[in-house]
Design a protein around this motif. Structure first.
Motif, mmCIF file in Angstrom:
data_model
loop_
_atom_site.group_PDB
_atom_site.id
_atom_site.type_symbol
_atom_site.label_atom_id
_atom_site.label_comp_id
_atom_site.label_asym_id
_atom_site.label_seq_id
_atom_site.Cartn_x
_atom_site.Cartn_y
_atom_site.Cartn_z
ATOM 1 N N SER A 75 8.194 20.494 70.223
ATOM 2 C CA SER A 75 8.390 21.813 70.826
ATOM 3 C C SER A 75 8.956 22.792 69.810
ATOM 4 C CB SER A 75 9.344 21.728 72.019
ATOM 5 O OG SER A 75 8.846 20.845 73.011
ATOM 6 N N ASP A 96 9.802 26.578 70.779
ATOM 7 C CA ASP A 96 9.722 27.571 71.852
ATOM 8 C C ASP A 96 9.369 28.959 71.333
ATOM 9 O OD1 ASP A 96 10.341 25.586 73.646
ATOM 10 O OD2 ASP A 96 12.473 26.131 73.808
ATOM 11 N N GLY A 155 5.719 29.261 71.289
ATOM 12 C CA GLY A 155 4.994 28.765 72.455
ATOM 13 C C GLY A 155 4.401 27.390 72.265
ATOM 14 N N ASP A 188 4.435 23.430 72.751
ATOM 15 C CA ASP A 188 4.943 22.292 73.525
ATOM 16 C C ASP A 188 3.814 21.271 73.590
ATOM 17 O OD1 ASP A 188 6.612 20.679 75.007
ATOM 18 O OD2 ASP A 188 6.065 21.617 76.915
ATOM 19 N N SER A 213 0.514 22.817 75.307
ATOM 20 C CA SER A 213 0.311 24.252 75.106
ATOM 21 C C SER A 213 -0.855 24.528 74.167
ATOM 22 C CB SER A 213 1.584 24.880 74.527
ATOM 23 O OG SER A 213 1.883 24.322 73.258
ATOM 24 N N HIS A 214 -1.140 23.599 73.287
ATOM 25 C CA HIS A 214 -2.268 23.669 72.363
ATOM 26 C C HIS A 214 -2.886 22.274 72.280
ATOM 27 C CE1 HIS A 214 0.495 26.871 71.218
ATOM 28 N NE2 HIS A 214 -0.477 27.489 70.562
#
Length: 353
Positions: free
Chosen positions: A306, A308, A311, A313, A341-342
């Protein structure tokens, strides 16, 4: 990427067939005193392709390539190619067999149900291994990486009894300086290395496994790193990630594990246009999720990563949890995929377990 070994010590142990004793000077002795060797300075200018050259006044350096590949049938594979140089005493350089440079090569190939590794050793000064420029070439015996005149395209070769590969790596994005303009800090005490990456490499070529030949394409990541004392004395190993995000961005993260204090984190978020965003330790979270037993060790082969502020995670998973490099200096190294997230692919290296 990384591997990053005290080659002199490990060479001696490997050549006599023994397991090296635990070091009290950082993993593989990389935290030991470096008096007489060149030191990392914060205001150094690191250029490309000059950074590809060797730096014999420093004690250790490596040329390190990992590639996430896919065959024409859709099979996922990964390869590693690494050349290390280690000096057993400072300059001036001596000639012939008296030369103080020692060289080590590692190659690996991983598929979902197989993992192969091999290593080679050489002494400097006699032509068996080395690095030359104009054009850039790094070799140990018949394993080699060579660039064209402008260092925009590389050929990468390795041949062993079990596997071989012949690949072309085309540079499709800029080089990236890791850390603070190429100075990558490794501990709160300030140990550091010079660190440049080529994370934008497109790959094509062929892999041979036994009698099977595979045409492959994919993405590669080349790391150049050099230092004289890259670790603190109580750092016992590291976990290093190089990630190709599907949107074209890249991410490098590492955790250096301390025996008696908090782990040290670092990394770089690299935009698709090559802009580097250095990450501070408090921006990074790396959480092991699942352990796996291999070669008598327990290692984390799944992770939560992560960042943050960007973005990020991610949950990573190894292509082959048994990707153990059973070389004279043993460690885990293999391709991974991730989602969250990806999504995308990358490489993970874990040492000191």
């Amino acid at each position: 990427m990384i591997n990053k070994v005290d080659i002199l010590l490990m060479l001696l142990w490997a050549l006599v067939g023994c397991e090296p004793a635990p070091s009290t000077h950082g993993f593989a002795g990389l935290g030991s005193d470096a008096t007489g060797f060149a030191q990392v300075e914060p205001d150094a200018e690191i250029g490309y392709p000059e950074a590809l050259n060797q730096h014999p006044d420093f004690r250790i350096e490596w040329w390190y390539v990992t590639a996430n590949l896919e065959s024409e049938s859709g099979e996922t594979l990964g390869i590693q190619w690494t050349l290390f140089r280690q000096a057993n005493s400072p300059s001036p350089q001596r000639e012939g067999w008296a030369n103080q440079q020692l060289w080590l090569g590692h190659v690996g190939l991983t598929r979902a149900n197989q993992h192969f590794s091999a290593d080679r050793y050489a002494r400097g000064g006699v032509g068996q291994a080395g690095v030359a420029m104009d054009p850039f070439t790094a070799w140990i015996d018949h394993w080699a990486i060579q660039a064209d005149d402008q260092a925009r395209e590389f050929t990468l070769t390795a041949h062993t009894p079990e596997f071989s590969y012949d690949l072309v790596l085309a540079k499709v994005g800029p080089p990236v300086l890791q850390g603070n303009q190429g100075v990558s800090v490794k501990s709160p005490q300030g140990q550091a290395s010079y660190y440049l990456s080529l994370p934008f490499l497109q790959v094509s070529g062929s892999i041979q496994i036994g009698d099977e030949t595979l045409s492959v394409t994919g993405e590669a990541w080349l790391d150049r790193e050099w230092s004289s004392q890259p670790l603190a004395e109580d750092q016992e190993g590291w976990d290093w990630f190089s990630l190709h995000l599907d949107q074209g961005d890249k991410l490098m993260l590492f955790r250096l594990r301390h025996r008696q204090s908090q782990d040290y984190f670092s990394g770089t978020y690299i935009s698709a246009d090559g802009t580097a965003h250095p990450l501070q330790p408090n921006q990074i979270r790396m959480q092991p999720l699942r352990q796996h037993s291999v070669a008598g060790r327990r290692l984390p082969v799944e992770w939560q990563l992560s960042v943050d502020d960007f973005g990020i995670d991610l949950r990573t998973q190894a292509l082959n949890p048994n990707a153990w490099m059973a070389t004279g200096i043993a460690y885990w190294e293999g391709p991974i995929r991730f989602e969250g997230s990806h999504s995308g692919k990358g490489y993970l290296e874990m040492t000191g377990y």
